[in-house]
Write an enzyme that holds these catalytic residues in place. Structure first.
Site, PDB file in Angstrom:
ATOM      1  N   ARG A  32     -23.119   4.260 -11.605  1.00 28.71           N
ATOM      2  CA  ARG A  32     -23.227   3.475 -10.245  1.00 28.71           C
ATOM      3  C   ARG A  32     -24.133   4.012  -9.447  1.00 28.71           C
ATOM      4  O   ARG A  32     -24.269   5.453  -9.138  1.00 28.71           O
ATOM      5  CB  ARG A  32     -21.643   3.490  -9.331  1.00 28.71           C
ATOM      6  CG  ARG A  32     -21.900   3.026  -8.204  1.00 28.71           C
ATOM      7  CD  ARG A  32     -20.730   3.085  -7.506  1.00 28.71           C
ATOM      8  NE  ARG A  32     -20.339   4.334  -7.058  1.00 28.71           N
ATOM      9  CZ  ARG A  32     -20.502   4.967  -5.841  1.00 28.71           C
ATOM     10  NH1 ARG A  32     -20.753   3.940  -4.878  1.00 28.71           N
ATOM     11  NH2 ARG A  32     -20.052   6.124  -5.388  1.00 28.71           N
TER      12      ARG A  32
ATOM     13  N   SER B 280       0.659  -1.285   0.041  1.00 32.89           N
ATOM     14  CA  SER B 280       0.054   0.091  -0.058  1.00 32.89           C
ATOM     15  C   SER B 280       0.707   1.327   0.096  1.00 32.89           C
ATOM     16  O   SER B 280       1.845   1.466   0.784  1.00 32.89           O
ATOM     17  CB  SER B 280      -0.862   0.116   1.120  1.00 32.89           C
ATOM     18  OG  SER B 280      -1.777   1.152   1.211  1.00 32.89           O
TER      19      SER B 280
ATOM     20  N   HIS C 286     -20.804  13.666  -8.433  1.00 28.44           N
ATOM     21  CA  HIS C 286     -21.701  13.460  -7.220  1.00 28.44           C
ATOM     22  C   HIS C 286     -22.357  15.019  -7.099  1.00 28.44           C
ATOM     23  O   HIS C 286     -21.800  15.892  -7.402  1.00 28.44           O
ATOM     24  CB  HIS C 286     -20.611  13.121  -6.080  1.00 28.44           C
ATOM     25  CG  HIS C 286     -21.811  12.932  -4.955  1.00 28.44           C
ATOM     26  ND1 HIS C 286     -22.650  13.794  -4.458  1.00 28.44           N
ATOM     27  CD2 HIS C 286     -22.088  11.678  -4.251  1.00 28.44           C
ATOM     28  CE1 HIS C 286     -23.397  13.231  -3.244  1.00 28.44           C
ATOM     29  NE2 HIS C 286     -22.951  11.935  -3.115  1.00 28.44           N
TER      30      HIS C 286
ATOM     31  N   LEU D 214     -17.134  15.713   0.039  1.00 27.86           N
ATOM     32  CA  LEU D 214     -18.398  15.362  -0.188  1.00 27.86           C
ATOM     33  C   LEU D 214     -19.466  15.515   1.089  1.00 27.86           C
ATOM     34  O   LEU D 214     -19.122  15.397   1.938  1.00 27.86           O
ATOM     35  CB  LEU D 214     -18.367  13.728  -0.252  1.00 27.86           C
ATOM     36  CG  LEU D 214     -19.827  12.861  -0.392  1.00 27.86           C
ATOM     37  CD1 LEU D 214     -20.000  13.152  -1.956  1.00 27.86           C
ATOM     38  CD2 LEU D 214     -19.465  11.601  -0.400  1.00 27.86           C
TER      39      LEU D 214
ATOM     40  N   ARG E 206     -27.530  10.193  -9.294  1.00 29.01           N
ATOM     41  CA  ARG E 206     -26.349  11.045  -9.681  1.00 29.01           C
ATOM     42  C   ARG E 206     -26.032  11.748 -10.955  1.00 29.01           C
ATOM     43  O   ARG E 206     -26.097  12.960 -11.011  1.00 29.01           O
ATOM     44  CB  ARG E 206     -25.367  10.624  -8.901  1.00 29.01           C
ATOM     45  CG  ARG E 206     -25.243  10.149  -7.591  1.00 29.01           C
ATOM     46  CD  ARG E 206     -24.082   9.298  -7.162  1.00 29.01           C
ATOM     47  NE  ARG E 206     -24.248   9.190  -5.688  1.00 29.01           N
ATOM     48  CZ  ARG E 206     -23.393   8.596  -4.832  1.00 29.01           C
ATOM     49  NH1 ARG E 206     -22.297   8.186  -5.359  1.00 29.01           N
ATOM     50  NH2 ARG E 206     -23.879   8.297  -3.651  1.00 29.01           N
TER      51      ARG E 206
ATOM     52  N   GLU F 254     -12.679  -0.429  -6.772  1.00 27.89           N
ATOM     53  CA  GLU F 254     -13.112   0.592  -7.734  1.00 27.89           C
ATOM     54  C   GLU F 254     -12.184   0.589  -8.811  1.00 27.89           C
ATOM     55  O   GLU F 254     -12.573   1.211  -9.997  1.00 27.89           O
ATOM     56  CB  GLU F 254     -12.798   1.988  -7.097  1.00 27.89           C
ATOM     57  CG  GLU F 254     -13.480   3.081  -7.859  1.00 27.89           C
ATOM     58  CD  GLU F 254     -13.681   4.643  -7.141  1.00 27.89           C
ATOM     59  OE1 GLU F 254     -13.555   4.595  -5.831  1.00 27.89           O
ATOM     60  OE2 GLU F 254     -13.740   5.585  -7.989  1.00 27.89           O
TER      61      GLU F 254
ATOM     62  N   HIS G 236     -16.702  11.830  -8.567  1.00 31.87           N
ATOM     63  CA  HIS G 236     -16.756  11.140  -7.269  1.00 31.87           C
ATOM     64  C   HIS G 236     -16.227   9.910  -7.593  1.00 31.87           C
ATOM     65  O   HIS G 236     -15.527   9.192  -6.729  1.00 31.87           O
ATOM     66  CB  HIS G 236     -18.437  11.124  -6.982  1.00 31.87           C
ATOM     67  CG  HIS G 236     -18.469  10.347  -5.650  1.00 31.87           C
ATOM     68  ND1 HIS G 236     -17.826  10.884  -4.452  1.00 31.87           N
ATOM     69  CD2 HIS G 236     -19.421   9.394  -5.349  1.00 31.87           C
ATOM     70  CE1 HIS G 236     -18.224  10.029  -3.580  1.00 31.87           C
ATOM     71  NE2 HIS G 236     -19.245   9.225  -4.174  1.00 31.87           N
TER      72      HIS G 236
ATOM     73  N   GLU H 178     -24.754  11.542  -0.026  1.00 29.77           N
ATOM     74  CA  GLU H 178     -26.197  11.522  -0.191  1.00 29.77           C
ATOM     75  C   GLU H 178     -27.306  11.197   0.664  1.00 29.77           C
ATOM     76  O   GLU H 178     -28.423  11.419   0.612  1.00 29.77           O
ATOM     77  CB  GLU H 178     -26.104  10.272  -1.249  1.00 29.77           C
ATOM     78  CG  GLU H 178     -27.499  10.149  -2.290  1.00 29.77           C
ATOM     79  CD  GLU H 178     -27.008   9.277  -3.438  1.00 29.77           C
ATOM     80  OE1 GLU H 178     -26.157   9.811  -4.328  1.00 29.77           O
ATOM     81  OE2 GLU H 178     -27.727   8.363  -3.560  1.00 29.77           O
TER      82      GLU H 178
HETATM   83  C1  LIG Z   1     -15.845  10.568   0.058  1.00 25.92           C
HETATM   84  C2  LIG Z   1     -16.255   9.588  -0.581  1.00 25.92           C
HETATM   85  C3  LIG Z   1     -17.363   8.867   0.047  1.00 25.92           C
HETATM   86  C4  LIG Z   1     -17.725   7.630  -0.432  1.00 25.92           C
HETATM   87  N1  LIG Z   1     -19.075   7.461   0.113  1.00 25.92           N
HETATM   88  C5  LIG Z   1     -19.360   5.845  -0.237  1.00 25.92           C
HETATM   89  C6  LIG Z   1     -20.762   5.397   0.309  1.00 25.92           C
HETATM   90  O1  LIG Z   1     -21.120   5.934   1.304  1.00 25.92           O
HETATM   91  N2  LIG Z   1     -21.078   4.224  -0.104  1.00 25.92           N
HETATM   92  C7  LIG Z   1     -20.460   3.509  -1.146  1.00 25.92           C
HETATM   93  O2  LIG Z   1     -20.729   2.620  -1.503  1.00 25.92           O
HETATM   94  N3  LIG Z   1     -19.323   4.137  -1.709  1.00 25.92           N
HETATM   95  C8  LIG Z   1     -18.898   5.393  -1.496  1.00 25.92           C
HETATM   96  N4  LIG Z   1     -17.716   5.945  -2.097  1.00 25.92           N
HETATM   97  C9  LIG Z   1     -17.258   5.226  -3.069  1.00 25.92           C
HETATM   98  C10 LIG Z   1     -16.264   4.027  -2.172  1.00 25.92           C
HETATM   99  O3  LIG Z   1     -15.786   4.404  -1.161  1.00 25.92           O
HETATM  100  C11 LIG Z   1     -14.876   3.597  -2.918  1.00 25.92           C
HETATM  101  O4  LIG Z   1     -15.070   3.281  -4.251  1.00 25.92           O
HETATM  102  C12 LIG Z   1     -14.246   2.768  -2.280  1.00 25.92           C
HETATM  103  O5  LIG Z   1     -13.903   2.876  -1.028  1.00 25.92           O
HETATM  104  C13 LIG Z   1     -12.890   2.277  -3.075  1.00 25.92           C
HETATM  105  O6  LIG Z   1     -12.047   1.296  -2.435  1.00 25.92           O
HETATM  106  P1  LIG Z   1     -10.957   0.377  -2.934  1.00 25.92           P
HETATM  107  O7  LIG Z   1     -10.505  -0.370  -1.932  1.00 25.92           O
HETATM  108  O8  LIG Z   1     -11.414  -0.156  -4.387  1.00 25.92           O
HETATM  109  O9  LIG Z   1      -9.840   1.374  -2.938  1.00 25.92           O
HETATM  110  P2  LIG Z   1      -9.282   2.451  -1.709  1.00 25.92           P
HETATM  111  O10 LIG Z   1     -10.014   2.490  -0.482  1.00 25.92           O
HETATM  112  O11 LIG Z   1      -9.223   3.830  -2.627  1.00 25.92           O
HETATM  113  O12 LIG Z   1      -8.125   1.973  -1.717  1.00 25.92           O
HETATM  114  C14 LIG Z   1      -6.918   1.845  -2.579  1.00 25.92           C
HETATM  115  C15 LIG Z   1      -5.611   1.360  -2.014  1.00 25.92           C
HETATM  116  O13 LIG Z   1      -4.540   1.203  -2.935  1.00 25.92           O
HETATM  117  C16 LIG Z   1      -3.270   1.655  -2.705  1.00 25.92           C
HETATM  118  N5  LIG Z   1      -2.563   1.878  -3.883  1.00 25.92           N
HETATM  119  C17 LIG Z   1      -2.915   2.694  -4.909  1.00 25.92           C
HETATM  120  N6  LIG Z   1      -2.012   2.951  -5.902  1.00 25.92           N
HETATM  121  C18 LIG Z   1      -0.931   2.149  -5.320  1.00 25.92           C
HETATM  122  C19 LIG Z   1       0.402   1.987  -5.622  1.00 25.92           C
HETATM  123  N7  LIG Z   1       0.924   2.650  -6.898  1.00 25.92           N
HETATM  124  N8  LIG Z   1       1.230   1.488  -5.020  1.00 25.92           N
HETATM  125  C20 LIG Z   1       0.876   0.633  -3.719  1.00 25.92           C
HETATM  126  N9  LIG Z   1      -0.520   0.753  -3.170  1.00 25.92           N
HETATM  127  C21 LIG Z   1      -1.284   1.455  -4.142  1.00 25.92           C
HETATM  128  C22 LIG Z   1      -3.687   2.674  -1.663  1.00 25.92           C
HETATM  129  O14 LIG Z   1      -2.807   2.830  -0.606  1.00 25.92           O
HETATM  130  C23 LIG Z   1      -4.851   2.100  -1.026  1.00 25.92           C
HETATM  131  O15 LIG Z   1      -4.638   1.179   0.360  1.00 25.92           O
HETATM  132  C24 LIG Z   1     -17.237   7.102  -1.420  1.00 25.92           C
HETATM  133  C25 LIG Z   1     -16.051   7.573  -2.118  1.00 25.92           C
HETATM  134  C26 LIG Z   1     -15.826   8.813  -1.596  1.00 25.92           C
HETATM  135  C27 LIG Z   1     -14.503   9.368  -2.170  1.00 25.92           C
END
Ligand SMILES: Cc1cc2nc3c(=O)[nH]c(=O)nc-3n(C[C@H](O)[C@H](O)[C@H](O)COP(=O)(O)OP(=O)(O)OC[C@H]3O[C@@H](n4cnc5c(N)ncnc54)[C@H](O)[C@@H]3O)c2cc1C
Length: 591
Positions: free
Chosen positions: A399, A42, A238, A248, A296, A388, A364, A251
């Site tokens: 979405r 990470s 968003h 944000l 959205r 994501e 978003h 919603e």
């Molecule tokens: C403010 C906000 C509110 C939201 N609210 C909601 C909600 O209420 N409900 C909902 O369903 N969705 C919500 N979403 C969307 C949702 O939270 C995200 O789509 C989701 O959490 C993404 O999770 P992830 O595990 O895919 O990535 P992330 O949680 O973004 O984690 C990515 C990981 O990859 C690592 N990484 C990235 N690049 C590298 C690299 N080059 N080398 C090593 N490590 C790397 C980072 O260190 C991190 O640990 C929200 C998003 C935002 C921005």
């Protein structure tokens, strides 16, 4: 840069990303086969991953008035029929089990007075099915996952390591090259199966809810390795971010009754077609206007049309409208939306109990991402993706809020199970070969960014120009001309990127090095977004073309697949899987 280390770190399975999807995958490997070793890389400390900032909640069917078919239908119509229906059916079926499991790992879901799990309404979901933990859902989810993941002895964490390249040998992905940020060394980290869970790329745009780390690195790594990026033209705005910071306002604030007002104090959404909702519990008046709980994309488009009519307010950071929560009352705001109140007080100096909140659409979420199948496998053997950064696809052209947190769990776990099976069948890592590749990667980085006198460009200027190009060319409404300009600008920026030289040549936590690597990812992701958007000559979901205003199922009921080439990306198309819901109008909730 430091010299590369000749020893090769390796694990049975390597996960790149310590957010929700990555940690769920790590746990699933332990559940599946505790003898396997796991590495989790990470670039930041896992608890700082963007998942922590999710506020509103996670969707899964739980009420007796709800059904899997209702959840499927809302998701598919919300996606403007671009979601793969087999993926949606799998997602909806596995969702309740995942959320319940999370409670057993410690996630404190909010409760009704009778002790049952509370659910709140969310945009485009006609029946309440959004589980929440106050308005800090992501924070509690990520904590629960992290606490559980660290109970497994077989998990080794590489916190503050930055992956820069997929290492491919014998036609298989066998690991990644990563910079250890504390030392500046590039090392090979091997994995018999590699799972990409690196999150989104909202930072290609200037106003975004996304954390600064959301730069699409994993998408770029896969794209450079020849894997397609799917449906990249679909980028979600968003409708309610704070102007300036893009923070944000969840919603859930509209789910709890908040309304949007234009500069004349009118609920302007009444004047727009946001799709209709079908209330399955109301036989006499089944069709309702969705208003603030419309999807959205439609709400953001209504803002833009209202702006064109001159009905928005003007502020330091452009146009905005008001979100009114005052009628909800202090008690309920404190109980259900405490974080919203805190954010408004700290970042705009207003109290939503008594004052209107200024809001505008902000980027978003990326519906598109690394092309995967239902098992989270990519076209590159040994490489899997979830969360994501991946596109399986359940989100299609738009979405629905609260599907993403659940998606991390369902497909994080599925990716892990697939990687376990793959690692059991492909038991070797060619350590010598991948170590040599990591050494080459170190040389590339050193030659590209550390040679004195080479550079005339700065990271900041390219980044600002990239943000502007995307906002102007590929924003809420797009045209052939605006997109062609954006494509040309991205191409020029990629040229300019070759002339960036770092001012800081130190090896210890060189943040400038991280920024330039991230900028490289942003440019590649932006290239895929703009070219995919240029070639989709129709309007669907979040992709609205003023010059092709209708949805065109005949030509474009297809996923786009962007492949990197030496010149412009090659865009191909693949079929959408339709199981039980033939494409129709967007109506939320099935009868
Ligand atoms: C403010 C906000 C509110 C939201 N609210 C909601 C909600 O209420 N409900 C909902 O369903 N969705 C919500 N979403 C969307 C949702 O939270 C995200 O789509 C989701 O959490 C993404 O999770 P992830 O595990 O895919 O990535 P992330 O949680 O973004 O984690 C990515 C990981 O990859 C690592 N990484 C990235 N690049 C590298 C690299 N080059 N080398 C090593 N490590 C790397 C980072 O260190 C991190 O640990 C929200 C998003 C935002 C921005």
């Amino acid at each position: 840069m430091g010299s590369s280390d000749s020893t090769c770190l390796s694990h049975d399975i390597l996960i790149v990303g310590g957010g929700g999807a990555g940690l769920r995958a790590a746990i699933a490997i332990g559940e599946e086969n505790p003898d396997l070793t796991v590495g989790v890389i990470s670039k930041i400390y896992p608890m700082r991953s963007h998942t922590v900032s999710a506020e509103g909640g996670a969707a899964a069917v739980i009420q007796s008035s709800d059904s899997h078919d209702h959840h499927c239908y809302d998701t598919i119509s919300g996606a403007d029929w671009l979601a793969d229906q087999d993926a949606v059916e799998t997602f909806v079926e596995e969702a309740p089990r995942e959320l319940l499991q999370l409670e057993h790992w410690g996630c404190p879901w909010s409760r009704n007075p009778d002790g049952t799990v509370a659910v709140r309404p969310f945009g485009g979901m006609k029946i309440e099915r959004t589980w929440y933990a106050s308005d800090k859902t992501g924070f509690h989810m990520l904590h629960s996952l992290f606490q559980t993941a660290i109970q497994y002895d077989n998990v080794t964490r590489y916190d503050e390591w930055f992956a820069t390249k997929l290492l491919i040998e014998d036609g298989r992905c066998q690991g990644v090259a990563a910079v250890e940020l504390g030392t500046g060394q590039v090392r090979a980290i091997g994995g018999k199966g590699v799972i990409m869970t690196t999150g989104g790329a909202g930072r290609i745009f200037p106003f975004t809810t996304n954390a600064a780390v959301k730069t699409g690195d994993g998408m770029a790594l896969a794209y450079r390795a020849g894997v397609a990026l799917k449906d990249m033209e679909f980028v979600q705005y968003h409708p309610t971010g704070l102007p300036g910071t893009g923070i944000l306002i969840t919603e859930a604030s509209r789910g709890e009754g908040g309304v949007l007002l234009n500069k004349n104090g009118e609920r302007y959404l009444a004047n727009y077609d946001l799709g209709e909702a079908v209330d399955v519990n109301d036989e006499r008046h089944p069709v309702k206007r969705t208003m603030e709980l419309g999807p959205r994309d439609r709400l953001s488009q209504a803002f833009e049309l209202e702006r064109q009519k001159g009905n928005t307010l003007q502020g330091e950071y452009g146009d905005y409208v008001h979100l009114d929560l005052r009628h909800i009352g202090e008690k309920k705001i404190n109980k259900k939306l405490p974080f919203v109140r805190e954010l408004c007080q700290n970042y705009v100096g207003i109290d939503p109990v008594h004052e209107l909140i200024p809001v505008r659409p902000v980027i978003h979420y990326m519906m598109g991402g690394i092309d995967t199948d239902l098992q989270a496998a990519t076209s590159l053997p040994g490489l899997f993706a979830a969360g994501e950064c991946a596109c399986v696809s359940i989100n299609g052209a738009n979405r629905l809020g609260s599907n993403s947190l659940t998606e991390l769990l369902v497909f994080g776990a599925r990716a892990a199970r697939s990687a376990v099976r793959f690692a059991e069948q492909n038991s070797t890592i060619n350590k010598q070969a991948i170590t040599a590749q990591a050494t080459q990667e170190q040389t590339r980085i050193r030659e590209q960014f550390f040679q004195p006198g080479k550079g005339t460009e700065t990271i900041a200027s390219i980044r600002v120009d990239l943000n502007r190009a995307l906002e102007q060319g590929a924003g809420i409404y797009r045209t052939e001309e605006s997109l062609q300009t954006a494509c040309d600008q991205v191409r020029e920026l990629k040229e300019r990127y070759k002339s960036v030289e770092l001012a800081d040549h130190s090896l210890t936590f060189n943040t400038e090095l991280i920024a330039v690597l991230e900028l490289g990812s942003l440019l590649d992701v932006a290239e895929a977004v703009t070219h995919s958007a240029l070639q989709r000559r129709e309007s669907r979901g979040s992709h609205q073309r003023s010059d092709h205003a209708e949805r065109d199922d005949e030509q474009f009921l297809k996923h786009s697949l962007a492949y990197q080439t030496d010149g412009n990306p090659r865009i191909e198309y693949s079929d959408v899987s339709i199981t039980r819901w033939p494409p129709g109008d967007r109506v939320y909730g099935s009868k």
